[in-house]
Design an enzyme around this catalytic site. Structure first.
Site, short mmCIF file in Angstrom:
data_model
loop_
_atom_site.label_atom_id
_atom_site.label_comp_id
_atom_site.label_asym_id
_atom_site.label_seq_id
_atom_site.Cartn_x
_atom_site.Cartn_y
_atom_site.Cartn_z
N HIS A 1 -44.53 35.42 68.59
CA HIS A 1 -45.54 34.43 68.56
C HIS A 1 -46.82 34.52 67.64
O HIS A 1 -46.97 35.55 66.97
CB HIS A 1 -46.32 34.66 70.21
CG HIS A 1 -46.92 36.15 70.50
ND1 HIS A 1 -45.95 37.03 70.70
CD2 HIS A 1 -48.21 36.56 70.43
CE1 HIS A 1 -46.86 38.21 70.89
NE2 HIS A 1 -48.14 37.98 70.73
N VAL A 2 -47.19 33.42 67.28
CA VAL A 2 -48.09 33.19 66.17
C VAL A 2 -49.43 33.23 66.97
O VAL A 2 -49.51 32.07 67.68
CB VAL A 2 -47.90 32.31 65.36
CG1 VAL A 2 -49.11 32.13 64.10
CG2 VAL A 2 -46.52 32.51 64.63
#
Length: 141
Positions: free
Chosen positions: A99-100
């Site tokens: 996840h960013v």
């Protein structure tokens, strides 16, 4: 490809509620439930991949184009002065699904860069050694 024990996979499948921000064929973005600042978004690939090195090469560019769009929205829509875009791989990764983080930022917002201590190289030679080792691992001279 998904993991039934992964909260982000459950969000992708619509089995877990989330405040969705972006829905694309290969990616999904939603508000972080524990945001650094209001508007803090998590961008995930729809397929379960634990870390950036696990993400197939053909998916890296499209994922970061979405991160780019989200960063622009932080400024254009939320009125932020900029954004913080980051990800963890294993260490400090609270959910083992790539996840960013895309976080709206403003000057004097209280976030002080990185929260970990910085370590200087003992010498220019030591820095050159680290650079050479990494360059070699990447196939460079």
């Amino acid at each position: 490809m998904s993991d039934p024990d992964c909260v982000f996979c459950r969000i992708v499948k619509g089995e877990q509620p989330a405040h969705l921000v972006l829905e694309e064929p290969g990616a999904l973005a939603f508000l972080d439930t524990r945001p650094l600042f209001k508007g803090h978004v998590l961008l995930v690939p729809r397929e379960h991949h634990e870390t950036l090195p696990d993400l197939p090469p053909e998916q890296v560019g499209p994922l970061f184009l979405h991160a780019r769009r989200l960063a622009a929205a932080m400024e254009g829509t939320l009125g932020a002065a900029g954004s913080f875009v980051a990800m963890n791989n294993r260490v400090s990764q609270s959910v083992p699904h790539l996840h960013v983080h895309v976080v709206p930022r403003n000057r004097k917002d209280g976030l002080r860069g990185f929260f970990w201590p910085r370590h200087r190289y003992d010498s220019d030679a030591e820095a050159a050694d680290y650079a050479a080792r990494l360059r070699e691992a990447l196939g460079g001279a």
